[in-house]
Design a protein around this motif. Sequence first.
Motif, mmCIF file in Angstrom:
data_model
loop_
_atom_site.group_PDB
_atom_site.id
_atom_site.type_symbol
_atom_site.label_atom_id
_atom_site.label_comp_id
_atom_site.label_asym_id
_atom_site.label_seq_id
_atom_site.Cartn_x
_atom_site.Cartn_y
_atom_site.Cartn_z
ATOM 1 N N ILE A 239 0.817 -1.213 0.000
ATOM 2 C CA ILE A 239 0.000 0.000 0.000
ATOM 3 C C ILE A 239 0.855 1.270 0.000
ATOM 4 N N ILE A 240 1.734 1.403 0.978
ATOM 5 C CA ILE A 240 2.426 2.674 1.191
ATOM 6 C C ILE A 240 3.566 2.887 0.206
ATOM 7 N N LEU A 241 4.529 1.961 0.180
ATOM 8 C CA LEU A 241 5.709 2.169 -0.663
ATOM 9 C C LEU A 241 5.381 2.232 -2.160
ATOM 10 N N PRO A 242 4.464 1.408 -2.696
ATOM 11 C CA PRO A 242 4.143 1.553 -4.126
ATOM 12 C C PRO A 242 3.603 2.934 -4.482
ATOM 13 N N GLN A 243 2.978 3.621 -3.533
ATOM 14 C CA GLN A 243 2.488 4.973 -3.793
ATOM 15 C C GLN A 243 3.532 6.031 -3.470
ATOM 16 N N ALA A 244 4.403 5.734 -2.511
ATOM 17 C CA ALA A 244 5.371 6.740 -2.069
ATOM 18 C C ALA A 244 6.576 6.844 -2.987
ATOM 19 N N ILE A 245 7.014 5.714 -3.558
ATOM 20 C CA ILE A 245 8.277 5.712 -4.285
ATOM 21 C C ILE A 245 8.216 6.418 -5.640
ATOM 22 N N PRO A 246 7.182 6.225 -6.474
ATOM 23 C CA PRO A 246 7.205 6.883 -7.787
ATOM 24 C C PRO A 246 7.450 8.380 -7.756
ATOM 25 N N PRO A 247 6.808 9.164 -6.880
ATOM 26 C CA PRO A 247 7.109 10.602 -6.866
ATOM 27 C C PRO A 247 8.532 10.931 -6.407
ATOM 28 N N MET A 248 9.206 9.952 -5.797
ATOM 29 C CA MET A 248 10.575 10.191 -5.320
ATOM 30 C C MET A 248 11.610 10.099 -6.439
ATOM 31 N N ILE A 249 11.237 9.511 -7.565
ATOM 32 C CA ILE A 249 12.216 9.178 -8.596
ATOM 33 C C ILE A 249 13.054 10.378 -9.035
ATOM 34 N N PRO A 250 12.466 11.564 -9.287
ATOM 35 C CA PRO A 250 13.312 12.691 -9.709
ATOM 36 C C PRO A 250 14.397 13.050 -8.691
ATOM 37 N N ALA A 251 14.024 13.102 -7.405
ATOM 38 C CA ALA A 251 15.012 13.452 -6.377
ATOM 39 C C ALA A 251 16.066 12.360 -6.232
ATOM 40 N N LEU A 252 15.652 11.105 -6.243
ATOM 41 C CA LEU A 252 16.610 10.006 -6.152
ATOM 42 C C LEU A 252 17.545 10.003 -7.355
ATOM 43 N N VAL B 180 19.114 11.189 -19.453
ATOM 44 C CA VAL B 180 18.114 10.711 -20.414
ATOM 45 C C VAL B 180 17.407 9.475 -19.874
ATOM 46 N N LEU B 181 18.183 8.519 -19.344
ATOM 47 C CA LEU B 181 17.599 7.293 -18.804
ATOM 48 C C LEU B 181 16.686 7.591 -17.621
ATOM 49 N N LEU B 182 17.146 8.441 -16.716
ATOM 50 C CA LEU B 182 16.365 8.733 -15.525
ATOM 51 C C LEU B 182 15.121 9.538 -15.840
ATOM 52 N N ARG B 183 15.197 10.403 -16.852
ATOM 53 C CA ARG B 183 13.997 11.130 -17.281
ATOM 54 C C ARG B 183 12.973 10.157 -17.871
ATOM 55 N N TRP B 184 13.469 9.144 -18.586
ATOM 56 C CA TRP B 184 12.554 8.129 -19.110
ATOM 57 C C TRP B 184 11.901 7.366 -17.968
ATOM 58 N N LEU B 185 12.689 6.994 -16.952
ATOM 59 C CA LEU B 185 12.128 6.306 -15.795
ATOM 60 C C LEU B 185 11.111 7.179 -15.075
ATOM 61 N N GLU B 186 11.429 8.472 -14.969
ATOM 62 C CA GLU B 186 10.496 9.391 -14.327
ATOM 63 C C GLU B 186 9.185 9.450 -15.100
ATOM 64 N N HIS B 187 9.296 9.535 -16.424
ATOM 65 C CA HIS B 187 8.099 9.599 -17.261
ATOM 66 C C HIS B 187 7.317 8.289 -17.201
ATOM 67 N N ARG B 188 8.052 7.170 -17.133
ATOM 68 C CA ARG B 188 7.384 5.859 -17.157
ATOM 69 C C ARG B 188 6.804 5.474 -15.807
ATOM 70 N N TYR B 189 7.566 5.759 -14.735
ATOM 71 C CA TYR B 189 7.143 5.280 -13.414
ATOM 72 C C TYR B 189 6.922 6.388 -12.394
ATOM 73 N N GLY B 190 7.264 7.595 -12.735
ATOM 74 C CA GLY B 190 7.263 8.673 -11.745
ATOM 75 C C GLY B 190 5.933 9.319 -11.506
ATOM 76 N N ARG B 191 4.893 8.857 -12.173
ATOM 77 C CA ARG B 191 3.569 9.417 -11.943
ATOM 78 C C ARG B 191 2.615 8.289 -11.589
ATOM 79 N N ILE B 192 1.785 8.542 -10.625
ATOM 80 C CA ILE B 192 0.809 7.529 -10.209
ATOM 81 C C ILE B 192 -0.560 8.162 -10.235
ATOM 82 N N GLU B 193 -1.530 7.346 -10.446
ATOM 83 C CA GLU B 193 -2.892 7.841 -10.468
ATOM 84 C C GLU B 193 -3.415 7.932 -9.032
ATOM 85 N N ARG B 194 -4.061 9.040 -8.767
ATOM 86 C CA ARG B 194 -4.678 9.237 -7.462
ATOM 87 C C ARG B 194 -6.139 8.800 -7.538
#
Length: 219
Positions: free
Chosen positions: A136-149, A205-219
Amino acid sequence: MEWDWDFVRQIMPMLIQGVKITILATVLGSILAAIVGLAIALARRSPNRAVSRSVGWFAEFIRGTPLLVQLYFIFYVLPDIGILLPPLVAGVIGLGLHYGTYTAEVYRAGIDNVPRGQWEAAKACNLNGRHTWTHIILPQAIPPMIPALANYFIAMFKETPLLSAITVLELMNQAKSVANTYYRYIEPMTLVGAFFLVISLCSVVLLRWLEHRYGRIER
């Protein structure tokens, strides 16, 4: 001093070897930082005040001291108490601990950003603590963290030249060795800059792709 392409071809294998060590140290350090950061973030949320405060003080101490000092302590001081580590292992531990304290704050912000209702829903579903965190928590918490990480990953990569201070044969150390041996600095130092620039841009470039692919979650 003129640019010598023959010299470049001569030293390129040594620099490539240094690039491999640099990338290896960055990847292993990033994995360790991710694990350490998550552990610190969870420990600071512990209901046990002694645990949360102790971990908090440790994190502040690491963040408040230079990475170079920490590397020297791990590699040169710990052997005095019987802990002898290979240079690369000491470097990875130093990078992982140092950046782990920063990623801990990223985790903390991401976890705090999870709506309170999600915690309540997990409790209503009678989920235990482990399932609440992992499903529940980590699957929702981690995607928005990708840019900072991702930013910390790139910052760690650019900090790897500090590992030359503890004799790790990464890219910068290989370049200095070549330059000091042949008394030519323009080619090895220019190539070091070029390698760091190209790899950093590829990482972005790779990390921006990851951000675009996984960095957004549906609320």
